[in-house]
Design an enzyme around this catalytic site. Structure first.
Site, mmCIF file in Angstrom:
data_model
loop_
_atom_site.group_PDB
_atom_site.id
_atom_site.type_symbol
_atom_site.label_atom_id
_atom_site.label_comp_id
_atom_site.label_asym_id
_atom_site.label_seq_id
_atom_site.Cartn_x
_atom_site.Cartn_y
_atom_site.Cartn_z
ATOM 1 N N HIS A 90 4.080 5.805 14.582
ATOM 2 C CA HIS A 90 5.179 6.449 13.856
ATOM 3 C C HIS A 90 4.785 7.011 12.493
ATOM 4 O O HIS A 90 5.382 7.982 12.044
ATOM 5 C CB HIS A 90 6.333 5.457 13.657
ATOM 6 C CG HIS A 90 7.028 5.110 14.939
ATOM 7 N ND1 HIS A 90 8.126 4.277 14.994
ATOM 8 C CD2 HIS A 90 6.778 5.479 16.230
ATOM 9 C CE1 HIS A 90 8.534 4.150 16.244
ATOM 10 N NE2 HIS A 90 7.728 4.859 17.014
ATOM 11 N N HIS A 146 -11.660 -10.483 -3.776
ATOM 12 C CA HIS A 146 -12.111 -11.816 -3.384
ATOM 13 C C HIS A 146 -11.131 -12.487 -2.406
ATOM 14 O O HIS A 146 -11.536 -13.260 -1.547
ATOM 15 C CB HIS A 146 -12.311 -12.691 -4.628
ATOM 16 C CG HIS A 146 -11.092 -12.765 -5.501
ATOM 17 N ND1 HIS A 146 -10.665 -11.680 -6.237
ATOM 18 C CD2 HIS A 146 -10.190 -13.762 -5.736
ATOM 19 C CE1 HIS A 146 -9.564 -12.010 -6.904
ATOM 20 N NE2 HIS A 146 -9.252 -13.267 -6.606
ATOM 21 N N CYS A 189 -6.511 -7.763 0.562
ATOM 22 C CA CYS A 189 -6.548 -8.632 -0.611
ATOM 23 C C CYS A 189 -5.852 -9.911 -0.158
ATOM 24 O O CYS A 189 -5.629 -10.081 1.044
ATOM 25 C CB CYS A 189 -5.887 -7.969 -1.830
ATOM 26 S SG CYS A 189 -4.159 -7.537 -1.635
ATOM 27 N N ARG A 237 8.845 13.741 9.711
ATOM 28 C CA ARG A 237 9.057 12.590 8.817
ATOM 29 C C ARG A 237 7.800 12.307 8.007
ATOM 30 O O ARG A 237 7.861 12.086 6.796
ATOM 31 C CB ARG A 237 9.444 11.355 9.639
ATOM 32 C CG ARG A 237 10.793 11.548 10.322
ATOM 33 C CD ARG A 237 11.132 10.441 11.295
ATOM 34 N NE ARG A 237 12.381 10.742 11.993
ATOM 35 C CZ ARG A 237 12.867 10.050 12.996
ATOM 36 N NH1 ARG A 237 12.208 8.994 13.456
ATOM 37 N NH2 ARG A 237 13.995 10.397 13.561
ATOM 38 N N ARG A 287 9.186 13.585 16.984
ATOM 39 C CA ARG A 287 10.121 13.493 15.856
ATOM 40 C C ARG A 287 9.476 12.931 14.586
ATOM 41 O O ARG A 287 10.019 13.079 13.481
ATOM 42 C CB ARG A 287 11.341 12.655 16.246
ATOM 43 C CG ARG A 287 11.056 11.167 16.443
ATOM 44 C CD ARG A 287 12.268 10.438 17.025
ATOM 45 N NE ARG A 287 12.097 8.995 17.063
ATOM 46 C CZ ARG A 287 11.393 8.330 17.982
ATOM 47 N NH1 ARG A 287 10.756 9.004 18.953
ATOM 48 N NH2 ARG A 287 11.300 7.017 17.944
HETATM 49 C C1 RB5 Z 1 -5.838 -12.391 -6.034
HETATM 50 O O1 RB5 Z 1 -5.641 -13.715 -6.389
HETATM 51 C C2 RB5 Z 1 -4.578 -11.798 -5.446
HETATM 52 O O2 RB5 Z 1 -3.643 -11.565 -6.449
HETATM 53 C C3 RB5 Z 1 -4.899 -10.525 -4.727
HETATM 54 O O3 RB5 Z 1 -5.822 -10.775 -3.733
HETATM 55 C C4 RB5 Z 1 -3.754 -9.818 -4.050
HETATM 56 O O4 RB5 Z 1 -3.008 -10.672 -3.239
HETATM 57 C C5 RB5 Z 1 -2.931 -8.973 -4.893
HETATM 58 O O5 RB5 Z 1 -1.987 -8.296 -4.448
#
Ligand code: RB5
Length: 140
Positions: A94, A5, A61, A132, A128
């Site tokens: 990279h 969300h 997120c 890695r 290079r």
């Molecule tokens: C949700 O509130 C938040 O924790 C999530 O979107 C995220 O940032 C988690 O790492």
């Protein structure tokens, strides 16, 4: 693409931009602003990249951190959390990253779109960086 969300609004914005630009998108969700647990949404996308079903993923997120941490559980995934254009270029040049993780609540959507364009149009530099990147999965 996948987001919880916290990244939903950015995902919808970027998805529309990508569709306008002619890309075909698989949207792993989430599909509303209702609160969800980011691992539930990110795992399916990361699995699909890991098994080769899809080559490139864009995840979000709120912070970009949770999404990136989940994705990097998979051996064939290299997910980079980026806050600007230069970092985005570097995870392709990279690190040969195959997933871009974005902080949906912290950067302007127009900037995120520029970053997506860079992510999709920048090739791995090789040289290079090959050994890695190989060592990421070979040395445990
Ligand atoms: C949700 O509130 C938040 O924790 C999530 O979107 C995220 O940032 C988690 O790492």
């Amino acid at each position: 693409m996948a987001s919880d969300h916290g990244g939903f609004e950015m995902k919808e914005f970027l998805k529309n931009k990508l569709i306008e630009a002619g890309y075909k998108i698989k949207d792993f969700g989430t599909h509303s602003e209702e609160s969800v647990d980011y691992p539930d949404i990110i795992h399916p996308l990361a699995k699909a990249i890991n098994n080769g079903e899809y080559k490139i993923g864009i995840i979000m997120c709120g912070s970009g951190n949770g999404a990136q941490i989940v994705a990097n559980k998979y051996p064939n995934v290299r997910a980079g959390l980026c806050w600007n254009e230069e970092q985005t270029m570097l995870i392709r040049l990279h690190n040969n990253a195959n997933i871009l993780s974005l902080p949906g609540r912290f950067i302007p959507f127009d900037q995120a779109w520029k970053m997506v364009e860079i992510f999709l149009s920048t090739d791995f530099e090789g040289g290079r960086h090959v050994q890695r990147v190989d060592k990421i999965s070979k040395i445990l």
